[in-house]
Each structure stands twice: as C-alpha cells, then as structure tokens.
Design a protein around this motif. Structure first.
Motif, short mmCIF file in Angstrom:
data_model
loop_
_atom_site.label_atom_id
_atom_site.label_comp_id
_atom_site.label_asym_id
_atom_site.label_seq_id
_atom_site.Cartn_x
_atom_site.Cartn_y
_atom_site.Cartn_z
N ARG A 79 15.31 1.94 15.23
CA ARG A 79 16.30 3.00 15.43
C ARG A 79 17.63 2.33 15.78
NH1 ARG A 79 11.58 4.92 17.69
NH2 ARG A 79 10.80 6.77 16.65
N PRO A 80 18.61 2.52 14.95
CA PRO A 80 19.88 1.84 15.21
C PRO A 80 20.51 2.29 16.54
CG PRO A 80 20.04 3.23 13.25
CD PRO A 80 18.65 3.32 13.75
N LYS A 81 21.12 1.37 17.23
CA LYS A 81 21.85 1.59 18.48
C LYS A 81 20.96 2.03 19.63
CE LYS A 81 25.62 3.17 15.70
NZ LYS A 81 25.74 4.41 15.00
N LYS A 82 19.66 1.97 19.49
CA LYS A 82 18.76 2.39 20.55
C LYS A 82 17.96 1.23 21.13
CE LYS A 82 19.78 6.69 19.87
NZ LYS A 82 20.79 7.29 20.70
N GLY A 83 17.93 0.10 20.44
CA GLY A 83 17.17 -1.04 20.92
C GLY A 83 15.66 -0.87 20.73
N SER A 84 15.27 0.02 19.83
CA SER A 84 13.86 0.29 19.59
C SER A 84 13.48 -0.24 18.22
CB SER A 84 13.63 1.80 19.65
OG SER A 84 12.34 2.11 19.23
N LYS A 85 12.46 -1.09 18.20
CA LYS A 85 11.98 -1.60 16.92
C LYS A 85 10.50 -1.89 17.02
CE LYS A 85 13.48 -6.23 18.11
NZ LYS A 85 14.36 -7.33 17.78
N ARG A 86 9.85 -1.87 15.84
CA ARG A 86 8.40 -2.12 15.79
C ARG A 86 8.09 -2.82 14.46
NH1 ARG A 86 4.69 2.99 15.71
NH2 ARG A 86 5.63 3.12 13.65
N LYS A 87 7.35 -3.92 14.55
CA LYS A 87 6.94 -4.65 13.36
C LYS A 87 5.42 -4.57 13.26
CE LYS A 87 7.27 -9.10 11.09
NZ LYS A 87 7.78 -10.47 11.17
N GLN A 88 4.94 -4.20 12.09
CA GLN A 88 3.52 -3.97 11.90
C GLN A 88 3.12 -4.48 10.52
OE1 GLN A 88 2.75 0.20 12.14
NE2 GLN A 88 0.72 -0.07 13.01
N GLY A 89 1.90 -4.98 10.38
CA GLY A 89 1.40 -5.44 9.10
C GLY A 89 0.27 -4.54 8.63
N HIS A 90 0.03 -4.54 7.32
CA HIS A 90 -1.04 -3.71 6.75
C HIS A 90 -1.62 -4.40 5.53
CE1 HIS A 90 -3.31 -0.20 5.56
NE2 HIS A 90 -2.82 -0.32 4.35
N ARG A 91 -2.96 -4.41 5.42
CA ARG A 91 -3.66 -4.91 4.24
C ARG A 91 -4.57 -3.80 3.75
NH1 ARG A 91 -6.31 -10.61 4.95
NH2 ARG A 91 -6.41 -10.39 2.70
N GLN A 92 -4.30 -3.31 2.54
CA GLN A 92 -5.05 -2.20 1.98
C GLN A 92 -6.38 -2.69 1.42
OE1 GLN A 92 -4.08 0.96 2.16
NE2 GLN A 92 -5.82 1.79 1.05
N PRO A 93 -7.52 -2.11 1.84
CA PRO A 93 -8.80 -2.52 1.27
C PRO A 93 -8.97 -1.96 -0.15
CG PRO A 93 -9.12 -0.82 2.91
CD PRO A 93 -7.66 -1.15 2.92
N TYR A 94 -9.66 -2.73 -1.00
CA TYR A 94 -9.88 -2.31 -2.38
C TYR A 94 -11.28 -2.71 -2.83
CZ TYR A 94 -9.14 -7.15 -3.82
OH TYR A 94 -9.25 -8.52 -3.97
N SER A 95 -11.69 -2.14 -3.95
CA SER A 95 -12.93 -2.53 -4.62
C SER A 95 -12.57 -2.88 -6.06
CB SER A 95 -13.96 -1.39 -4.62
OG SER A 95 -14.40 -1.13 -3.31
N LYS A 96 -13.10 -4.01 -6.53
CA LYS A 96 -12.87 -4.44 -7.90
C LYS A 96 -14.12 -4.07 -8.71
CE LYS A 96 -11.77 -8.52 -10.65
NZ LYS A 96 -11.55 -9.98 -10.59
N VAL A 97 -13.96 -3.24 -9.74
CA VAL A 97 -15.10 -2.79 -10.53
C VAL A 97 -14.90 -3.15 -12.00
CG1 VAL A 97 -15.71 -0.90 -8.97
CG2 VAL A 97 -14.16 -0.47 -10.85
N GLU A 98 -16.02 -3.33 -12.70
CA GLU A 98 -16.00 -3.56 -14.14
C GLU A 98 -16.71 -2.39 -14.80
OE1 GLU A 98 -17.40 -6.77 -17.53
OE2 GLU A 98 -18.04 -7.04 -15.47
N ILE A 99 -16.07 -1.76 -15.77
CA ILE A 99 -16.62 -0.61 -16.47
C ILE A 99 -17.67 -1.10 -17.45
CG2 ILE A 99 -16.09 1.41 -17.87
CD1 ILE A 99 -14.81 1.44 -15.06
N THR A 100 -18.89 -0.56 -17.35
CA THR A 100 -19.97 -1.02 -18.22
C THR A 100 -20.36 0.02 -19.29
OG1 THR A 100 -21.60 -0.21 -16.63
CG2 THR A 100 -20.97 -2.53 -16.48
N GLU A 101 -20.18 1.30 -19.00
CA GLU A 101 -20.63 2.32 -19.97
C GLU A 101 -19.88 3.63 -19.74
OE1 GLU A 101 -24.78 4.62 -21.18
OE2 GLU A 101 -24.82 3.03 -19.68
N ILE A 102 -19.57 4.30 -20.85
CA ILE A 102 -18.97 5.64 -20.79
C ILE A 102 -19.95 6.61 -21.44
CG2 ILE A 102 -17.08 7.10 -21.60
CD1 ILE A 102 -15.29 4.63 -21.55
N GLN A 103 -20.41 7.59 -20.69
CA GLN A 103 -21.33 8.60 -21.19
C GLN A 103 -20.55 9.89 -21.40
OE1 GLN A 103 -24.16 8.73 -18.03
NE2 GLN A 103 -25.31 6.98 -18.80
N ALA A 104 -20.50 10.35 -22.65
CA ALA A 104 -19.74 11.56 -22.95
C ALA A 104 -20.67 12.75 -23.15
CB ALA A 104 -18.91 11.37 -24.21
#
Length: 104
Positions: A79-104
């Motif tokens: 927040r400018p002119k207020k002396g308030s600041k916060r630093k934070q980190g984030h790592r988004q979890p994911y799943s890696k998948v391979e498509i094997t079959e499409i059933q229509a």
C-alpha cells in the motif's frame, strides 16, 4: 482425426490420443489410469457430437504420468505511503496426464 473437448478443474481442453496434458491436480497416484466423464464435444472425423452440457456415454481415458508443482511465482502486495507490504510465494500443483483413448 478424432478429438474431444473435456472439462476438468474448471477449464476445458481439446485433446487427441497421445497428447500430454497438464491439468489441475487430480487426487490419484502416479502411473494409474483415470477417466474424464465431462465431455463437452466429441469429433469422430466426419461428425461432431456436442453435449447439453455434456455428451452422454462419452469418456476419455488417460494415464497419470506424474504429480508435481509448477515454478514459483512471487506475489507482492503493498500500500503506497502506508509502509505496509507483504511478499508471498506460490507453487500451483498439477497432474501430467497422457490421453490413451477417446470413447464416443
């Protein structure tokens, strides 16, 4: 060329057989099979089937290759002119998948 449009993790992805895909983390173990049932549309080469909202009886089978976390991003708030600041980190979890079959 057959493809499907699936919905997972609040996002939609266009997939074909053999595609590698990074999706929001699925709660399953590595090297196990998973199945996506929320299919928005399926193309079998000559015909396109669309759902309302999902196609009945269609599914996409995939194999979960690994679970991981993306690169760290830095979230810096101040927040400018207020002396308030916060630093934070984030790592988004994911799943890696391979498509094997499409059933229509």
């Amino acid at each position: 060329m057959s493809y499907a449009i699936i919905e997972t993790g609040g996002k939609q992805y266009k997939v074909e057989v053999g595609d590698l895909l990074y999706v929001e983390k699925l709660g399953i173990d590595e090297n196990s099979d998973c199945r996506f049932d929320k299919i928005v549309a399926v193309s079998t080469g000559d015909a396109l089937k669309t759902g309302n909202p999902y196609v009945e009886g269609a599914a996409v089978k995939a194999k979960l290759i690994k679970n991981g976390k993306a690169k760290k991003i830095t979230v810096f708030t101040y927040r400018p002119k207020k002396g308030s600041k916060r630093k934070q980190g984030h790592r988004q979890p994911y799943s890696k998948v391979e498509i094997t079959e499409i059933q229509a």
